[in-house]
Scaffold this active site. Structure first.
Site, PDB file in Angstrom:
ATOM      1  N   SER A 235       0.547  -1.023  -0.069  1.00 52.62           N
ATOM      2  CA  SER A 235       0.077   0.049   0.038  1.00 52.62           C
ATOM      3  C   SER A 235       0.806   1.159  -0.008  1.00 52.62           C
ATOM      4  O   SER A 235       1.668   1.387  -0.987  1.00 52.62           O
ATOM      5  CB  SER A 235      -0.997  -0.221   1.317  1.00 52.62           C
ATOM      6  OG  SER A 235      -1.854   0.954   1.117  1.00 52.62           O
ATOM      7  N   ASP A 361      -9.136  -2.975  -6.538  1.00 52.10           N
ATOM      8  CA  ASP A 361      -8.992  -2.407  -5.145  1.00 52.10           C
ATOM      9  C   ASP A 361      -9.750  -1.114  -4.845  1.00 52.10           C
ATOM     10  O   ASP A 361      -9.982  -0.277  -5.591  1.00 52.10           O
ATOM     11  CB  ASP A 361      -7.392  -2.061  -5.281  1.00 52.10           C
ATOM     12  CG  ASP A 361      -6.855  -1.643  -4.139  1.00 52.10           C
ATOM     13  OD1 ASP A 361      -7.551  -1.075  -3.305  1.00 52.10           O
ATOM     14  OD2 ASP A 361      -5.379  -2.098  -3.873  1.00 52.10           O
ATOM     15  N   HIS A 390      -8.052  -4.798  -1.522  1.00 54.93           N
ATOM     16  CA  HIS A 390      -6.958  -4.042  -1.022  1.00 54.93           C
ATOM     17  C   HIS A 390      -6.083  -4.924  -0.112  1.00 54.93           C
ATOM     18  O   HIS A 390      -6.333  -5.248   1.005  1.00 54.93           O
ATOM     19  CB  HIS A 390      -7.270  -2.843  -0.539  1.00 54.93           C
ATOM     20  CG  HIS A 390      -6.123  -1.981  -0.151  1.00 54.93           C
ATOM     21  ND1 HIS A 390      -5.316  -1.350  -1.129  1.00 54.93           N
ATOM     22  CD2 HIS A 390      -5.501  -1.461   1.039  1.00 54.93           C
ATOM     23  CE1 HIS A 390      -4.354  -0.690  -0.579  1.00 54.93           C
ATOM     24  NE2 HIS A 390      -4.460  -0.697   0.766  1.00 54.93           N
TER      25      HIS A 390
END
Ligand SMILES: *[C@@H]1O[C@H](CO)[C@@H](O)[C@H](O)[C@H]1NC(C)=O
Length: 422
Positions: A235, A361, A390
């Site tokens: 991320s 996502d 995600h």
């Protein structure tokens, strides 16, 4: 008379309609409303169960993007069977939102305990480095513990967590456990002020802050100069890693890296997360996490930034405006986003880099994926899956301790392949 127009109110078509409607059982109305609700929910949560069912639960192939003249692809990735496989999400988690929520609320992380080492930065900051090695995860291991590393020849992988998460996050634990189990020496580089330690200087991390990563990587390389060093970012950690790789070019001790679910372009992600209702939910939840982080270090934050504004922040953008922008000394929030986006640095990446992104996502939108830049850089292979949410990638009917399983297979294989070629 044949053409009498009957004006009797009780026989008007509307009355007849109401009459007939009133004859329908109430339970049928409820059933109808329930069906409408199910269809709404199915669309709102972007569930793809029916599509998976119709396609016989075969999953979707992993899509690879790379330069036509990529030696990396020809020598390594072409031989990594996992990059040529298919990904089928857990059938009862066939939605990016269910995947992501399951990871957040259940996680099913393995029980691991790290060995902590505190690293001091020149400005007086403290970074918690959490180590996990093969013998830590294999029970009944006969390894004798000498120092932190007990398999000194095994490669080291530096793991960089996402926004407001640390080595205790479920996806980081899954990742560390899997990699350590495969013989890697894993070190999670927690961001400043995270991992349960206090801030010891006035410097904060942000989405584009690469100084700490640079120091940690140099330090580990200095300590173990003969060990191959890799890095995995997740991320916002992936954004920091790619930015670092672009800034350093060939001047890095890393021999390979992976970027998982990177936001790539913070400006595009900011616009995306403010667009639809479902994304705004994520915005709220992430803002709660950010406020929690500020709360942990209230005395420092309140002294340097606008505490009242931070306490009132209901979105990431609000928080960035009152905290990140001020603490990072950026003129505006958009300046911070533009300046920190790793997409700008992709072309200068000079070590083999595997990027993994999901097209569904719900946070790091596909709109920000730098397809062209990845295709233009021979060192990069971009693997995209249709589903996965995600950082989740649950698969198998039980979704049991298999979170990030796919991610893991991917980069284990990549490291394995990359290692062979060295
Ligand atoms: C690109 O990499 C080189 C080293 O290979 C470095 O000197 C340069 O600053 C980098 N460029 C950018 C824009 O960061």
């Amino acid at each position: 008379m044949d053409h009498v127009i009957r004006t009797d109110a009780s026989d008007s078509p509307y009355n007849l309609l109401f009459k007939s409607l009133s004859l329908i059982l109430l339970s049928h109305y409820f059933l109808f409303i329930f069906l409408i609700f199910i269809i709404f929910l199915y669309n709102f949560l972007e569930i793809h169960f029916l599509r998976d069912l119709v396609t016989g639960f075969r999953g979707d192939p992993v899509h690879l993007t790379y330069s036509a003249s990529s030696k990396l692809y020809q020598t390594l990735a072409a031989k990594c069977h996992v990059l040529h496989g298919r990904y089928l999400p857990t059938p009862w988690l066939s939605s990016p939102h269910l995947q992501t929520a399951f990871l957040t609320f259940f996680g099913r992380a393995p029980d691991i305990s790290y060995k902590r080492h505190l690293f001091q930065t020149p400005d007086g900051g403290t970074i918690a480095l959490d180590w996990l090695t093969y013998s830590d995860v294999i029970q009944g291991s006969t390894h004798v513990n000498q120092g932190i590393l007990n398999c000194e020849k095994n490669p080291i992988v530096v793991v960089i967590p996402g926004l407001t998460s640390d080595s205790a996050a479920a996806y980081i634990k899954h990742l560390a456990f899997k990699m350590a189990g495969h013989g890697w020496n894993v070190v999670v580089s927690n961001h400043r002020g995270l991992g349960g330690i206090s801030l010891t200087s006035d410097c904060f991390y942000n989405g584009g802050w690469t100084e700490d990563l640079r120091r940690v990587i140099d330090y580990i390389h200095c300590q173990y100069p003969d060990v191959s060093l890799y890095a995995v970012g997740t991320s916002i950690g992936a954004n920091m890693l790619v930015k670092y790789l672009g800034e350093n070019g060939v001047n890095t001790p890393l021999v390979g890296a992976a970027a998982i679910c990177s936001p790539w372009d913070l400006l595009i992600c900011d616009r995306f997360i403010n667009r639809r209702l479902v994304q705004k939910c994520y915005d709220r939840v992430i803002a709660i996490g950010l406020r929690g982080f500020a709360q942990l270090h209230q005395s420092t934050v309140a002294r340097l930034a606008d505490w009242e504004g931070i306490a009132k922040s209901r979105s990431i953008r609000d928080f960035d405006n009152h905290a990140t922008r001020v603490l990072g000394k950026f003129e505006t929030v958009d300046t911070y986003y533009r300046h920190s986006s790793s997409a700008n640095f992709v072309r200068n990446v000079s070590v083999p880099l595997l990027c993994i992104s999901t097209l569904d996502d719900p946070v790091c939108t596909r709109e920000a994926i730098p397809w062209d830049e990845c295709r233009a850089n021979e060192k990069i292979i971009l693997a995209t899956t249709r589903h996965g949410g995600h950082l989740a990638f649950y698969e198998g009917i039980t979704a049991k301790s298999l979170a990030s399983y796919d991610i893991d297979q991917f980069h284990n294989q990549q490291y394995f392949c990359t290692n062979l070629s060295l």
